[in-house]
Write a protein that holds these residues in place. Structure first.
Motif, short mmCIF file in Angstrom:
data_model
loop_
_atom_site.label_atom_id
_atom_site.label_comp_id
_atom_site.label_asym_id
_atom_site.label_seq_id
_atom_site.Cartn_x
_atom_site.Cartn_y
_atom_site.Cartn_z
N ASP A 1 2.45 4.08 -4.74
CA ASP A 1 2.90 5.45 -4.97
C ASP A 1 3.14 6.22 -3.68
OD1 ASP A 1 2.78 5.00 -7.66
OD2 ASP A 1 0.86 6.00 -7.96
N TYR A 2 2.52 5.80 -2.57
CA TYR A 2 2.66 6.51 -1.31
C TYR A 2 4.02 6.30 -0.66
CZ TYR A 2 1.86 1.92 0.72
OH TYR A 2 1.96 0.59 1.04
N LEU A 3 4.75 5.27 -1.08
CA LEU A 3 6.05 4.99 -0.47
C LEU A 3 7.06 6.07 -0.85
CD1 LEU A 3 6.41 1.13 -1.00
CD2 LEU A 3 5.93 2.32 1.14
N ILE A 4 8.06 6.25 0.01
CA ILE A 4 9.10 7.23 -0.31
C ILE A 4 9.89 6.75 -1.52
CG2 ILE A 4 9.26 8.12 2.04
CD1 ILE A 4 11.74 6.44 2.46
N ASP A 5 10.49 7.68 -2.23
CA ASP A 5 11.14 7.38 -3.50
C ASP A 5 12.24 6.33 -3.35
OD1 ASP A 5 9.46 9.21 -4.57
OD2 ASP A 5 10.95 10.80 -4.85
#
Length: 295
Positions: A216-220
């Protein structure tokens, strides 16, 4: 990766084992280019004690929807596009100069020149990022602030486009993975005949484990890429393991292969800095696993 970077997999492996390690990793290289490079080194008299291939992610190039060449280099299409475009662009600009002042160009010419400039700048931009950006790209978890677009959970992403499609064609995935496996076996046969130990590690990538990783921490943008490429990577990796088992016995190479594609499953901390590249902590885990597997 640079051989002098203390956070690379080879440097961690050297620290763990006490061995002298030569890092021959090259950006965007496929196993075929690695085999060619290895052959040249051996022909020049270089004789290592062991050779380790760490592959899988770049080999997904063969699964690209617009790729028909086996084997090739992962950047071949870009070069071909610009080589073909440049003469047309030059001739168009030359005709234009004869009609108007030198400092006027239509929008299409400006766009093409801009694209060409960006292409030649890209390697230097990427090199800068590799040297100076060693942190996970995404939310700043320490401050509770999302400086980038990281607000949508990974579970909410669905496939939007099919840039890689090895999951849709048995013929294509077989062709793609046979190219990879055949290259590994050629490398094995070459260096085993010289008394050199050979190892292949099928590298981790988020696409084959995204359902059990915390991403979830990764950019979209990267989360969308993972969702788009998941099925293709899974088909590719499954086929690689299947074809390896079908062919390795004939070459007496079966014990040379290690599947570490799910190495990060269950690890509750950021590992990936984008869809495929891992950060320093991930490199250390991989180096430890390679050392453990070989020993």
């Amino acid at each position: 990766t640079g051989s002098d970077d203390k956070n690379t997999i080879p440097s961690h492996y050297a620290k763990l084992t006490g061995e002298n390690v030569l890092n021959l990793g090259e950006s965007s290289y496929l196993s075929f280019q690695e085999y060619t490079q290895l052959s040249m080194l051996l022909a020049k008299g270089y004789k290592p004690k062991k050779v380790i291939f760490y592959d899988g992610v770049n080999e997904s190039y063969y699964c690209n929807t617009n790729n028909n060449q086996f084997p090739t280099h992962s950047r071949a299409e870009k070069w071909e596009e610009y080589i073909e475009r440049y003469p047309r662009l030059r001739n168009k600009y030359k005709k234009l100069k004869n009609k108007v002042k030198l400092n006027t160009m239509d929008d299409s010419i400006k766009m093409n020149i801009n694209l060409l400039t960006q292409y030649f700048e890209l390697p230097y931009v990427m090199m800068y990022k590799k040297i100076f950006n060693k942190t996970v790209i995404g939310a700043d978890t320490t401050s509770g602030v999302n400086p980038l677009n990281v607000d949508i959970p990974m579970t909410e992403y669905t496939k939007k486009r099919k840039y890689k499609n090895c999951d849709l064609s048995l013929e294509k995935v077989t062709k793609a993975t046979e190219t990879t496996v055949n290259t590994w076996l050629m490398a094995h046969d070459l260096i085993e005949s010289m008394g050199i130990d050979f190892y292949v590690f099928l590298q981790p990538t988020s696409q084959v484990s995204q359902s059990v990783l915390k991403l979830d921490y990764l950019i979209d943008k990267e989360k969308q890429r993972i969702a788009d490429e998941e099925d293709s990577y899974k088909a590719q990796y499954t086929s690689i393991k299947k074809i390896w088992l079908e062919k390795c016995e004939l070459h007496k190479a079966c014990d040379s292969f290690f599947d570490i594609s799910n190495l990060f499953d269950g690890i509750d901390k950021p590992i990936y800095i984008d869809a495929v590249h891992i950060g320093p902590s991930g490199n250390e885990i991989v180096a430890s696993e390679i050392s453990r597997s070989i020993n």
